[in-house]
Design an enzyme around this catalytic site. Structure first.
Site, short mmCIF file in Angstrom:
data_model
loop_
_atom_site.label_atom_id
_atom_site.label_comp_id
_atom_site.label_asym_id
_atom_site.label_seq_id
_atom_site.Cartn_x
_atom_site.Cartn_y
_atom_site.Cartn_z
N HIS A 1 21.69 -13.27 55.65
CA HIS A 1 21.80 -12.23 54.62
C HIS A 1 23.15 -12.33 53.92
O HIS A 1 24.20 -12.26 54.57
CB HIS A 1 21.65 -10.85 55.26
CG HIS A 1 21.51 -9.74 54.28
ND1 HIS A 1 20.29 -9.31 53.81
CD2 HIS A 1 22.44 -8.96 53.67
CE1 HIS A 1 20.47 -8.32 52.95
NE2 HIS A 1 21.77 -8.09 52.84
N GLU B 1 26.01 -10.82 51.59
CA GLU B 1 26.52 -9.49 51.29
C GLU B 1 26.07 -9.01 49.91
O GLU B 1 26.11 -9.75 48.93
CB GLU B 1 28.05 -9.52 51.32
CG GLU B 1 28.71 -8.20 50.96
CD GLU B 1 30.22 -8.32 50.93
OE1 GLU B 1 30.88 -7.40 51.44
OE2 GLU B 1 30.74 -9.33 50.43
N GLY C 1 26.80 -11.29 45.11
CA GLY C 1 26.29 -11.72 43.80
C GLY C 1 25.92 -13.19 43.75
O GLY C 1 26.19 -13.87 42.76
N THR D 1 18.50 -12.26 35.75
CA THR D 1 19.59 -12.48 36.70
C THR D 1 20.15 -13.90 36.64
O THR D 1 21.36 -14.11 36.81
CB THR D 1 19.13 -12.13 38.14
OG1 THR D 1 20.19 -12.33 39.05
CG2 THR D 1 17.94 -12.97 38.57
N ASP E 1 22.77 -19.80 41.42
CA ASP E 1 23.01 -19.43 42.81
C ASP E 1 24.04 -20.40 43.37
O ASP E 1 23.73 -21.57 43.61
CB ASP E 1 21.71 -19.49 43.61
CG ASP E 1 21.86 -18.96 45.04
OD1 ASP E 1 23.00 -18.81 45.51
OD2 ASP E 1 20.83 -18.72 45.68
N ARG F 1 25.87 -19.93 46.19
CA ARG F 1 26.18 -19.68 47.59
C ARG F 1 26.28 -20.99 48.38
O ARG F 1 25.57 -21.94 48.10
CB ARG F 1 25.12 -18.78 48.22
CG ARG F 1 25.20 -17.34 47.77
CD ARG F 1 24.09 -16.51 48.32
NE ARG F 1 22.80 -16.86 47.72
CZ ARG F 1 21.67 -16.23 47.99
NH1 ARG F 1 21.64 -15.26 48.88
NH2 ARG F 1 20.54 -16.60 47.39
N THR G 1 12.77 -14.95 55.77
CA THR G 1 13.30 -15.30 54.45
C THR G 1 12.18 -15.58 53.47
O THR G 1 11.06 -15.94 53.87
CB THR G 1 14.22 -16.54 54.54
OG1 THR G 1 14.92 -16.69 53.29
CG2 THR G 1 13.43 -17.81 54.82
N LYS H 1 17.47 -21.44 52.19
CA LYS H 1 17.99 -21.04 53.50
C LYS H 1 17.33 -21.85 54.62
O LYS H 1 17.98 -22.17 55.62
CB LYS H 1 17.78 -19.54 53.71
CG LYS H 1 18.64 -18.70 52.78
CD LYS H 1 18.44 -17.21 53.03
CE LYS H 1 19.31 -16.38 52.08
NZ LYS H 1 19.11 -14.93 52.27
#
Length: 197
Positions: free
Chosen positions: A51, A53, A93, A114, A126, A128, A149, A154
């Site tokens: 997950h 934040e 974000g 988005t 994205d 991340r 998920t 992931k």
């Protein structure tokens, strides 16, 4: 990259008693945590959620996303099973940070989706990074997971970290009129495994 385990403590919640494990990432100066319940360092697959934040969803109850609902659902499912772990990563974000997320929200208020909002700000859709997961999973002793998920990235991140994903469990919750377009964009542009509603 150096990810260091710091300390653990009990965390009583509405869903039961979790253990909270703190980690620091020297390469980003970010702090991450793992919430665990029950014995997770075994050969049996562990119910796991990765997950990222989301202050607005997790703590401020925003309906613009499904993040808060997903976090609560994961805690509930782990409590029902009596065993599992949530890896809570400080990547607000999709990696752009909280203030930039507010900027992205402003662009969404003006009609961008988005993905378009992130790109208009000069970021990828994205950004991340999941490389910190490998040492965190090693410290927790988790080798096999049942992953809650909808995000194929992931699954790949865990496989790249040497963690066996024995099962993907759909994790759809929190759909509402305010996040309908957001969820449709996640499915259509980011490849998330979501049902069409």
């Amino acid at each position: 990259m150096t990810v260091n385990y710091v300390e653990s403590s009990k965390l009583p919640t509405s869903w039961g008693m979790f253990e909270m494990h703190g980690f620091t990432d020297d390469s980003t100066d970010k702090e991450h945590i793992v919430l665990s319940m029950g014995e997770v360092a075994t050969d049996e697959p562990v119910l796991v959620r990765i997950h990222s934040e989301c202050l607005t969803g997790d703590a401020l109850f925003s309906l613009r996303c499904d993040c808060g609902a997903q976090l609560q659902a994961a805690m509930h499912r782990i409590a029902v099973e009596g065993r599992g772990a949530i890896f809570y990563l400080r990547q607000e974000g999709r990696g752009i940070g909280l203030v930039n997320k507010i900027r992205a929200y402003n662009l969404q208020d003006k009609g961008a989706d988005t993905v378009e909002a992130n790109e208009q700000l000069g970021f990828g859709a994205d950004i991340r990074d999941y490389s910190m997961l490998k040492p965190m999973f090693e410290k927790m002793g988790i080798k096999r997971v049942k992953l809650m998920t909808n995000n194929p990235r992931k699954i790949k991140a865990l496989e790249d970290a040497g963690v066996e994903v024995t099962e993907r469990q759909a994790h759809e919750t929190g759909r509402n009129p305010h996040n309908q377009h957001y969820l449709d964009t996640k499915r259509g542009k980011l490849g998330h495994l979501l049902d069409k509603k």
